[in-house]
Design an enzyme around this catalytic site. Structure first.
Site, PDB file in Angstrom:
ATOM      1  N   ALA A 103      -1.799  -3.442  13.116  1.00 13.05           N
ATOM      2  CA  ALA A 103      -1.505  -2.040  12.837  1.00 13.05           C
ATOM      3  C   ALA A 103      -0.747  -1.410  14.002  1.00 13.05           C
ATOM      4  O   ALA A 103      -1.034  -1.679  15.164  1.00 13.05           O
ATOM      5  CB  ALA A 103      -2.806  -1.280  12.591  1.00 13.05           C
ATOM      6  N   HIS A 140      22.084   2.140  13.821  1.00 12.51           N
ATOM      7  CA  HIS A 140      23.323   2.881  14.058  1.00 12.51           C
ATOM      8  C   HIS A 140      24.091   2.189  15.178  1.00 12.51           C
ATOM      9  O   HIS A 140      23.519   1.431  15.969  1.00 12.51           O
ATOM     10  CB  HIS A 140      23.025   4.341  14.399  1.00 12.51           C
ATOM     11  CG  HIS A 140      22.537   5.108  13.221  1.00 12.51           C
ATOM     12  ND1 HIS A 140      23.385   5.596  12.253  1.00 12.51           N
ATOM     13  CD2 HIS A 140      21.285   5.436  12.817  1.00 12.51           C
ATOM     14  CE1 HIS A 140      22.686   6.203  11.323  1.00 12.51           C
ATOM     15  NE2 HIS A 140      21.404   6.115  11.632  1.00 12.51           N
ATOM     16  N   ARG A 159      -2.606 -14.247  19.515  1.00 16.61           N
ATOM     17  CA  ARG A 159      -3.341 -15.493  19.286  1.00 16.61           C
ATOM     18  C   ARG A 159      -2.867 -16.163  18.002  1.00 16.61           C
ATOM     19  O   ARG A 159      -2.192 -15.559  17.177  1.00 16.61           O
ATOM     20  CB  ARG A 159      -4.839 -15.284  19.260  1.00 16.61           C
ATOM     21  CG  ARG A 159      -5.398 -14.547  18.081  1.00 16.61           C
ATOM     22  CD  ARG A 159      -6.924 -14.440  18.212  1.00 16.61           C
ATOM     23  NE  ARG A 159      -7.478 -13.524  17.264  1.00 16.61           N
ATOM     24  CZ  ARG A 159      -7.857 -13.840  16.032  1.00 16.61           C
ATOM     25  NH1 ARG A 159      -7.734 -15.075  15.603  1.00 16.61           N
ATOM     26  NH2 ARG A 159      -8.361 -12.931  15.224  1.00 16.61           N
ATOM     27  N   ASN A 211       0.832  -1.195   0.000  1.00 20.72           N
ATOM     28  CA  ASN A 211       0.000   0.000   0.000  1.00 20.72           C
ATOM     29  C   ASN A 211       0.871   1.251   0.000  1.00 20.72           C
ATOM     30  O   ASN A 211       2.100   1.160  -0.010  1.00 20.72           O
ATOM     31  CB  ASN A 211      -0.945  -0.021   1.203  1.00 20.72           C
ATOM     32  CG  ASN A 211      -2.283   0.614   0.888  1.00 20.72           C
ATOM     33  OD1 ASN A 211      -2.362   1.636   0.225  1.00 20.72           O
ATOM     34  ND2 ASN A 211      -3.345  -0.004   1.385  1.00 20.72           N
TER      35      ASN A 211
END
Length: 191
Positions: free
Chosen positions: A160, A117, A183, A87
């Site tokens: 998300a 880093h 789960r 996306n």
């Protein structure tokens, strides 16, 4: 894909004053123009794949869909599978190598990061890289961050905004920061 460079940078620090650091930034600089061109204006799916072929130096299969804008810093160390969907506003920091297997879905604003880093303040501008691997049919949710060295297992889901710091087992859903298994996925039928 530039395997010789990937071999030279694996498992070792890359210091800011080294020739290797300069070589990496030369390739990065040369690719920035193409990435910017690709992300400017409208391009149909075939045009996006043509840009990605130039940017990554590899063939991109027709069922691969990348919504723009798409961001990458190095680009030569990305491997795209078949029938994947990426996306918009996804970031690949790919110097350490990012492998996307077949049928993967990546949500908007996700970040796949292969570079860290160095901890020592005197060397902080230096780099250390580890690859990221997203296995077949995994789904990376919107805004998720996958950190260096992580493998996301087959059929797994990263929720998300999750921050993934360690490997995700196959057929599991992870969420949170740092991401934890919440789960197992119960498949209704085989993929």
């Amino acid at each position: 894909m530039d395997y010789s460079l990937r071999t030279r940078i694996a498992n070792q620090p890359i210091y800011r004053d080294s020739e290797l650091f300069k070589e990496i930034h030369l390739v990065k600089g040369n690719n920035e123009r193409l990435v910017m061109e690709m992300n400017t204006g409208y391009h149909d799916a075939a045009e996006v794949r043509a840009y990605l072929k130039c940017i990554t130096d590899q063939e991109i299969d027709e069922p691969v869909t990348v919504s723009l804008p798409f961001y990458t810093d190095y680009a030569k160390h990305i491997t795209f599978g078949k029938e994947i969907f990426i996306n918009n506003n996804v970031l690949f920091v790919d110097l350490g190598g990012i492998t996307i297997d077949d049928h993967v879905l990546i949500g908007p604003r996700a970040s796949l990061i292969t570079v860290n880093h160095l901890e020592n303040p005197a060397d902080r501008r230096g780099l250390f890289v580890k690859p990221v691997h997203i296995k077949q049919n995994a789904w990376i949710g919107a805004g998720a961050t996958i950190l260096p060295g992580v493998t996301v297992g087959e059929n797994a889901i990263v929720a998300a905004n999750a921050t993934v710091t360690k490997d995700v087992p196959a057929n599991m859903i992870v969420a949170g920061t740092p991401a934890k298994v919440i789960r197992q996925i119960k498949a209704e039928k085989e993929f």
